[in-house]
Scaffold this active site. Structure first.
Site: not given
Ligand code: NAD
Length: 357
Positions: A118, A123, A126, A129, A224
């Site tokens: 990530r 990106q 990805d 995402s 994550y």
């Molecule tokens: P994910 O699908 O792994 O998880 C979904 C969401 O669930 C996350 O926001 C996580 O914090 C939340 N979560 C986990 N346990 C929880 C709990 N007990 N209660 C409430 N929420 C909980 O994550 P995702 O959506 O794929 O990505 C999360 C973040 O990662 C994104 O918002 C972004 O900031 C970052 N990201 C960065 C890149 C990049 O820079 N290339 C790419 C993808 C995501």
């Protein structure tokens, strides 16, 4: 170099679409597409005629140097492939790593697009995402279709309707897209997440962030979330219960990579919800955020509909396929040089994604 695109057996998407293929197809890079592979994404074989050869599955397996699929091929099909073939798919080795041995046993190489780091550089590749964003959008539309109420506030000659209240649990990519979609439909939105960075993103979309103090530090987890203590989850559940009792719709997206999803809506919380309210659980394939969710089923509990669906991207197959395909194109550009496949293990993205490396 031949790149094969087989038809998905359980999914409406196709791994590459004609518009993307056009950007890389040449005399040296030839696409082979299985008959009817794009038909469920409203991309009939004729739409591929300028950029690909339409053929049968067996020919793809025998001829292709690279095979790209949304979901991994069946284990039984691996023996039908040419030795040295590179398979690009979403293998999720953090859930079950036995695929690595199976690929190696058949002399195959595997790139798992869900292992791409990530980072800003990666990106554009990805897939997690781009598919999560589609799922978040579709989750809200699914909930709106099942809700016996309006989403927006309505002031009409026949009376006024108050806006629906939507609660989003997990404000990552899917959750943020769900928040944006629910706001566009005019509902009032609240959201929870354990990552501190989520607060600002939630608020910038016009939703209220509900904070629970004491979440575990996730700064070293590469974007994550990390697993939370039982004590934190208990406090979080109590806070969620207060909000859930007033909500019309709850969208749950909370995931911890490689682990079972945290239960944020136990049965006793669902018992407090209003009749007619709807839960869409996007985490149902990893156990669900709602204790009563069943993957790929709709459960009705005391008049509350609980929709377990982690495959909503497949329900909007054309745009989902286009985004998936663009992610793949960006990865292919990294590994194809002058029509030859070059897997440069010094490259951080290739090193992370090549699970057989
Ligand atoms: P994910 O699908 O792994 O998880 C979904 C969401 O669930 C996350 O926001 C996580 O914090 C939340 N979560 C986990 N346990 C929880 C709990 N007990 N209660 C409430 N929420 C909980 O994550 P995702 O959506 O794929 O990505 C999360 C973040 O990662 C994104 O918002 C972004 O900031 C970052 N990201 C960065 C890149 C990049 O820079 N290339 C790419 C993808 C995501």
């Amino acid at each position: 170099m031949k790149i094969g695109i087989p038809k998905e057996s359980q999914d409406n998407r196709i791994a590459m679409v004609p518009a993307t293929m056009k950007k890389i197809a040449s005399e040296q890079v030839i696409f082979l597409v299985e008959n009817n592979a794009g038909v469920n994404a409203s991309l009939p074989d004729t739409t591929f005629s300028e950029v690909a050869t339409i053929t049968d599955r067996a020919t793809i397996f025998q001829d292709a140097d690279i095979i790209v699929s949304v979901n991994p091929l069946e284990d039984a099909e691996l023996s039908k492939l040419k030795k040295g073939t590179l398979l690009i798919s979403m293998f999720a080795p953090y859930v079950d790593d036995s695929i690595i041995g199976k690929l190696k046993d058949h002399g195959l190489q595997g790139v798992s697009m869900d292992m791409i780091p990530r980072t800003s550089l990666a990106q554009a590749m990805d897939i997690l995402s781009s598919m999560a964003a589609v799922a978040g959008y579709k989750a809200v539309l699914t909930a709106a279709n099942h809700l016996p109420r309006y989403f927006p506030m309505m002031i009409t000659a026949a009376g006024s309707i108050r806006p629906a209240k939507v609660l989003v649990l997990g404000a990552g990519v899917a959750g943020l897209q769900a928040i944006a979609t629910a706001r566009r439909l005019g509902s009032m939105v609240e959201a929870f997440d354990v990552r501190k960075a989520a607060k600002e993103e939630v608020e910038s979309l016009g939703a209220k962030f509900v904070e629970v103090e004491g979440a575990a530090d996730d700064s070293a987890a590469g974007g994550y979330a990390v697993e939370q203590s039982e004590e934190f989850i208990k406090r979080q559940r109590a806070e969620v219960q207060n909000r859930a009792a007033k909500a019309d719709v709850i969208i749950t997206t909370a995931q911890v990579r490689g682990r079972k999803a945290p239960i944020l809506l136990p049965k006793e919380t669902v018992d407090k919800m209003k009749t007619g309210s709807v839960v869409v659980d996007l985490a149902s394939s990893t156990g669900g955020n709602c204790e009563l969710s069943k993957d790929n089923e709709i459960v009705i509990h005391n008049g509350v509909k609980i929709i377990g669906n982690s495959a909503l991207a497949s329900d909007m197959p054309q745009d989902a396929s286009t985004l998936f395909s663009n992610n793949i194109l960006n990865f292919l550009k990294l590994i194809i040089k002058d029509g030859e496949m070059v897997l440069d293990m010094e490259n951080e993205i290739i090193k992370s994604a090549l699970i057989t490396g």
